[in-house]
Enzyme design. Structure first.
Site, PDB file in Angstrom:
ATOM      1  N   GLU A 123     -24.288  46.645 -51.540  1.00 57.30           N
ATOM      2  CA  GLU A 123     -24.106  46.395 -50.114  1.00 57.30           C
ATOM      3  C   GLU A 123     -23.400  47.578 -49.478  1.00 57.30           C
ATOM      4  OE1 GLU A 123     -24.052  41.501 -50.070  1.00 57.30           O
ATOM      5  OE2 GLU A 123     -22.256  42.593 -49.468  1.00 57.30           O
ATOM      6  N   HIS A 238     -20.928  40.789 -37.625  1.00 52.80           N
ATOM      7  CA  HIS A 238     -21.991  41.127 -38.567  1.00 52.80           C
ATOM      8  C   HIS A 238     -23.124  41.762 -37.779  1.00 52.80           C
ATOM      9  CE1 HIS A 238     -24.913  40.988 -41.768  1.00 52.80           C
ATOM     10  NE2 HIS A 238     -23.981  40.550 -42.595  1.00 52.80           N
ATOM     11  N   ARG A 283     -19.751  47.975 -41.690  1.00 52.85           N
ATOM     12  CA  ARG A 283     -20.265  46.996 -40.730  1.00 52.85           C
ATOM     13  C   ARG A 283     -19.891  47.308 -39.288  1.00 52.85           C
ATOM     14  NH1 ARG A 283     -19.493  41.116 -43.740  1.00 52.85           N
ATOM     15  NH2 ARG A 283     -21.333  41.308 -45.075  1.00 52.85           N
ATOM     16  N   HIS A 342     -18.451  37.210 -37.101  1.00 49.44           N
ATOM     17  CA  HIS A 342     -18.745  36.794 -38.470  1.00 49.44           C
ATOM     18  C   HIS A 342     -17.497  36.538 -39.305  1.00 49.44           C
ATOM     19  CE1 HIS A 342     -21.030  36.499 -42.164  1.00 49.44           C
ATOM     20  NE2 HIS A 342     -20.365  37.496 -42.704  1.00 49.44           N
ATOM     21  N   ARG A 377     -13.314  44.401 -43.021  1.00 46.60           N
ATOM     22  CA  ARG A 377     -13.536  43.868 -44.369  1.00 46.60           C
ATOM     23  C   ARG A 377     -14.725  44.528 -45.060  1.00 46.60           C
ATOM     24  NH1 ARG A 377     -16.897  39.553 -46.515  1.00 46.60           N
ATOM     25  NH2 ARG A 377     -17.770  39.346 -44.437  1.00 46.60           N
TER      26      ARG A 377
END
Length: 513
Positions: A123, A238, A283, A342, A377
């Site tokens: 990811e 997100h 992100r 998110h 995060r």
């Protein structure tokens, strides 16, 4: 787990711990507290209303031969934009492999290759393939089911479906229980300690991937009890929520881009061209790029056509099903996406044992600010964090003295949250890109409902006031009027601080003066 009548809890012994919330954080904590008696409070039936079951990505853990905890910690720090605590990052990363083995021991059926080795995904912002997954993109649901079964088989865990209205404190201010409402009755429950595991705040936004109940009630409970809240301005959006008009918005997991999906605009041009990290950038970077593209009048799509689309059903069955329900064939059509609220990096400030600044009050999971996530995060670190802190919280609770008798005050008057106006204010004024005038307007519009007792408005007010006071851009907090960074600092506020900032904004006094 055993259920009880509403009034049978008031006489329970002082050794009991109350855990509020039944997602991965609450369940893991309850299990780690065994054999100490635990009352697990959930506002909805077990297995529903929690973001855990919706988590598609997986659990980050350094399990591969070419990986190690130090690399995982370094990636976590890099994503955190200067606010991640290196000690916490190292400690959580080191715990990762053991937590995966703990789940395996509980029966979690993680995906494996033909040789029986864990299948590890990649990811964004991870330097190695370290995402442990289950059911392709159904990790959250599988882990939740595993923990639910383990909790059901643990005699020390009892469950109560109720709504927590307040925290009870002794004459010295230590948390000594809760006040909750069940079937119209007000119930006082005494406890040695209370653990808040109530999740995040995404449902305060009009565009969100979170369940409707994710409005920050645990944060409001802690704030009203006097706890310090930290870094509340950092809300992760997100980048690839599926934009098909649903509320909450279905999620297209970041792992799709790890497997080759690309972001394109209406003309097919790559959205992330020329941006460091490209489609696998952190992100916050991707979310802003999509936000800016949409601001220019173009839609944005996640292009999975070709080989990835052909194996979507087997590798990403959840996303495939969400697309099918909306009439999208990802093998032939790009998926429309947009940023959506998110995950909340801020929360109740806690120490290495999950203890807040109020004696007897602990927090676990998204509601807590542990120092792991910093300003942004790292993907798939959330389930990991909750499970890592669960045994540390159990250890911390064992070392604190029991509180004195609770001073039971009358429950404060509750007002029905008019959530639609709050969501609109948060979406338009406290969203992906922020500026002083919009944040000040948010304070003015949220303050009246917060003063009347709305927990949702109060939580939104804390986020907006913290965003107004951070006069820089860092991680997920982007100020169009202050795009540069200032020296690294955490924000920390109490409810009294928030009221002072709100009054200053109402008087036209600029933030930071």
């Amino acid at each position: 787990m055993n259920a009880h009548s509403p009034l049978s809890f008031s006489a329970l012994g002082s050794d009991r711990v109350i855990v509020v919330g039944a997602g991965v954080a609450g369940l893991a904590t309850a299990l780690r507290l065994s054999p100490r008696p635990v009352t697990l409070i959930t506002a909805s039936p077990l297995g529903s209303g929690t973001a855990t079951g919706w988590a598609q990505g997986g659990i980050a853990a350094a399990m591969a031969e070419d990986d190690e905890a130090a690399l995982h910690a370094a990636d976590t720090e890099a994503a955190g934009a200067g606010l991640t605590d290196p000690v916490v990052a190292a400690r959580v990363a080191q715990a990762g492999p053991g937590l995966i083995e703990w789940l395996v021991g509980l029966g979690a059926p993680f995906d494996r290759d033909a040789a029986g080795v864990l299948a590890l995904g990649l990811e964004a912002a991870h330097s190695r393939r370290r995402i442990v997954r289950a059911g392709g993109d159904s990790t959250g649901r599988v882990v939740l089911d595993t923990l639910l079964k383990a909790a059901a088989a643990t005699p020390s865990i009892e469950m109560l479906v109720a709504t927590v209205r307040g925290l009870s404190q002794d004459e010295h201010g230590a948390v000594a229980g809760i006040v909750c409402e069940r079937d119209g009755d007000t119930v006082h429950i005494a406890a040695r300690a209370v653990v808040l595991a109530t999740g995040g705040i995404g449902a305060l936004y009009a565009s969100t991937t979170n369940p409707r109940g994710a409005t920050g009630r645990g944060l409001a409970l802690a704030a009203r009890a006097g706890a310090i809240l930290r870094d509340m301005e950092f809300v992760q959006f997100h980048p690839t929520a599926i934009s098909v008009g649903l509320d909450p918005m279905p999620l297209a997991t970041e792992a799709l881009r790890g497997e080759g999906a690309r972001l394109i605009d209406t003309d097919g041009a790559p959205v992330m061209a020329g941006i460091a990290g490209g489609d696998l950038a952190p992100r916050d970077v991707v979310a802003r790029a999509i936000f800016q593209a949409r601001s220019r009048g173009t839609d944005v799509f996640l292009d999975c056509r070709g080989a990835l689309g052909a194996r979507m059903q087997s590798r990403f069955p959840t996303v495939a099903g969400l697309c099918a329900a909306s009439g999208i064939d990802p093998q032939r059509q790009p998926i429309p996406v947009r940023p959506a609220a998110h995950y909340h990096m801020g929360g109740i400030k806690v120490d290495g044992f999950g203890a807040s600044t109020v004696p007897g009050l602990f927090a676990c999971g998204e509601v807590a600010s542990t120092g792991l996530h910093g300003a942004n995060r790292l993907a798939s670190n959330s389930l990991l964090e909750a499970m890592a802190f669960a045994p540390w919280i159990a250890e911390g609770i064992s070392s604190i003295p029991a509180p004195g008798p609770a001073v039971f005050a009358e429950p404060r008057q509750q007002i029905a949250d008019e959530i639609a106006p709050i969501r609109q204010v948060m979406e338009t004024r406290v969203g992906v890109v922020r500026e002083a005038d919009g944040l000040t307007e948010a304070l003015r519009r949220l303050a009246p409902a917060a003063r009347r007792g709305s927990d949702a408005a109060l939580t939104g007010l804390v986020v907006a006031s913290s965003a107004l006071s951070r006069i820089e851009s860092r991680g997920s907090h982007w100020r169009s009027d202050h795009p540069d960074q200032t020296p690294v600092r955490h924000s920390a506020v109490t409810l009294a601080d928030v009221w002072r900032m709100t009054e200053a904004a109402a008087a036209g006094i600029p933030a930071g003066t």
